[in-house]
Scaffold this motif. Structure first.
Motif, PDB file in Angstrom:
ATOM      1  N   GLY A 120       1.270   1.174   3.909  1.00 40.39           N
ATOM      2  CA  GLY A 120       0.784  -0.184   3.699  1.00 40.39           C
ATOM      3  C   GLY A 120       1.641  -1.267   4.320  1.00 40.39           C
ATOM      4  O   GLY A 120       1.134  -2.330   4.695  1.00 40.39           O
ATOM      5  N   SER A 121       2.942  -1.018   4.480  1.00 43.13           N
ATOM      6  CA  SER A 121       3.828  -2.028   5.063  1.00 43.13           C
ATOM      7  C   SER A 121       3.558  -2.217   6.552  1.00 43.13           C
ATOM      8  O   SER A 121       3.939  -3.228   7.135  1.00 43.13           O
ATOM      9  CB  SER A 121       5.284  -1.636   4.837  1.00 43.13           C
ATOM     10  N   ALA A 124      -2.274  -3.151   6.666  1.00 43.28           N
ATOM     11  CA  ALA A 124      -2.827  -3.680   5.417  1.00 43.28           C
ATOM     12  C   ALA A 124      -4.009  -2.851   4.939  1.00 43.28           C
ATOM     13  O   ALA A 124      -4.228  -2.691   3.730  1.00 43.28           O
ATOM     14  CB  ALA A 124      -3.246  -5.136   5.612  1.00 43.28           C
ATOM     15  N   ASN A 127      -3.732  -0.030   2.243  1.00 47.02           N
ATOM     16  CA  ASN A 127      -3.763  -0.326   0.814  1.00 47.02           C
ATOM     17  C   ASN A 127      -5.181  -0.454   0.273  1.00 47.02           C
ATOM     18  O   ASN A 127      -5.376  -0.598  -0.929  1.00 47.02           O
ATOM     19  CB  ASN A 127      -3.006  -1.632   0.532  1.00 47.02           C
ATOM     20  N   GLN A 160       2.752  -1.251  -2.297  1.00 45.67           N
ATOM     21  CA  GLN A 160       2.203  -0.675  -1.073  1.00 45.67           C
ATOM     22  C   GLN A 160       1.770   0.763  -1.344  1.00 45.67           C
ATOM     23  O   GLN A 160       2.292   1.428  -2.246  1.00 45.67           O
ATOM     24  CB  GLN A 160       3.250  -0.677   0.050  1.00 45.67           C
TER      25      GLN A 160
END
Length: 231
Positions: A120-121, A124, A127, A160
């Motif tokens: 997720g980092s 986007a 997520n 995340q």
């Protein structure tokens, strides 16, 4: 007479050395063209210490192959040198046989062992799960008898998600023991769908963390108040 004899001997040695040199250089050149494959058999295929063992094929037209029992790797090597049972799977075009051309190319899981692989980092949409545009991709070589995809909560703020392939027993066991990690079986995965496209509820976990912080602060305040009373 002696000088002519020495000349003939020298000439023979020179011609012989050139001939030997030519043979050696040809053998070296041919050896460089021979396919090299990762190699293992039986339980050794599940040992991480054996993952990098290799073998050079004896035929330049040979290919590398990986044989599976279900999703577990049972054999790797040159096609002409694997077991007859493995060759039979390849002849039947079974999913449990995977051939490839190229040096050390047999380092992947089954073609249908696919999971969404992201964090997720960096993305986007990772997520977002089923509502995001996530694509499954082929997993690497497993060292476990079972193959799974996973989703887990990561990040210092636990905000995340990370998705990927659980390839080893250690990774699978770690996920099973983590309340913020879930495994799924990659049966019937495709390029557009994978079993690990589900969501883990980040908000509820954040709320739980916040609740724990509030409880901790409350207990700390009570402790300080108690100390003041004692003093």
């Amino acid at each position: 007479m002696l000088q002519s004899g020495l000349f003939l001997v020298s000439l023979a040695i020179l011609l012989g050395s050139q001939e030997i040199s030519g043979v050696i250089s040809t053998e070296v050149r041919n050896a460089a063209d021979l396919p090299k494959c990762y190699s293992c058999e039986g339980v050794n295929c599940m040992r991480t210490t054996r993952q990098n063992a290799t073998v050079s094929c004896s035929d330049k037209l040979d290919v590398c192959v990986t044989i599976y029992e279900d999703f577990a790797v049972s054999e790797r090597g040159c096609f002409s040198e694997i077991s007859l049972a493995g060759q039979a799977k390849c002849a039947a075009k079974d999913n449990q046989c995977q051939k490839c051309s190229g040096q050390l190319c047999n380092n992947q899981g089954r073609r249908d062992f696919k999971c969404i692989q992201c964090i997720g980092s960096e993305s986007a949409s990772c997520n977002m799960g089923a509502t995001g545009s996530l694509t499954a991709s082929q997993c690497g070589l497993p060292t476990s008898a079972n193959s799974y995809c996973y989703v887990k909560v990561v990040g210092s703020q636990k905000d995340q998600l990370q998705r990927g392939c659980a390839l080893s027993v250690k990774e699978q066991q770690s996920c099973k023991e983590d309340s913020e990690c879930s495994l799924c079986i990659p049966d019937n995965s495709s390029d557009s769908v994978a079993c690990n496209n589900f969501d883990l509820d980040l908000s509820s976990k954040s709320g739980a963390d916040q609740g724990q912080k509030l409880i901790s602060l409350g207990l700390a305040s009570i402790a300080l108040l108690f100390l003041k009373v004692l003093n």
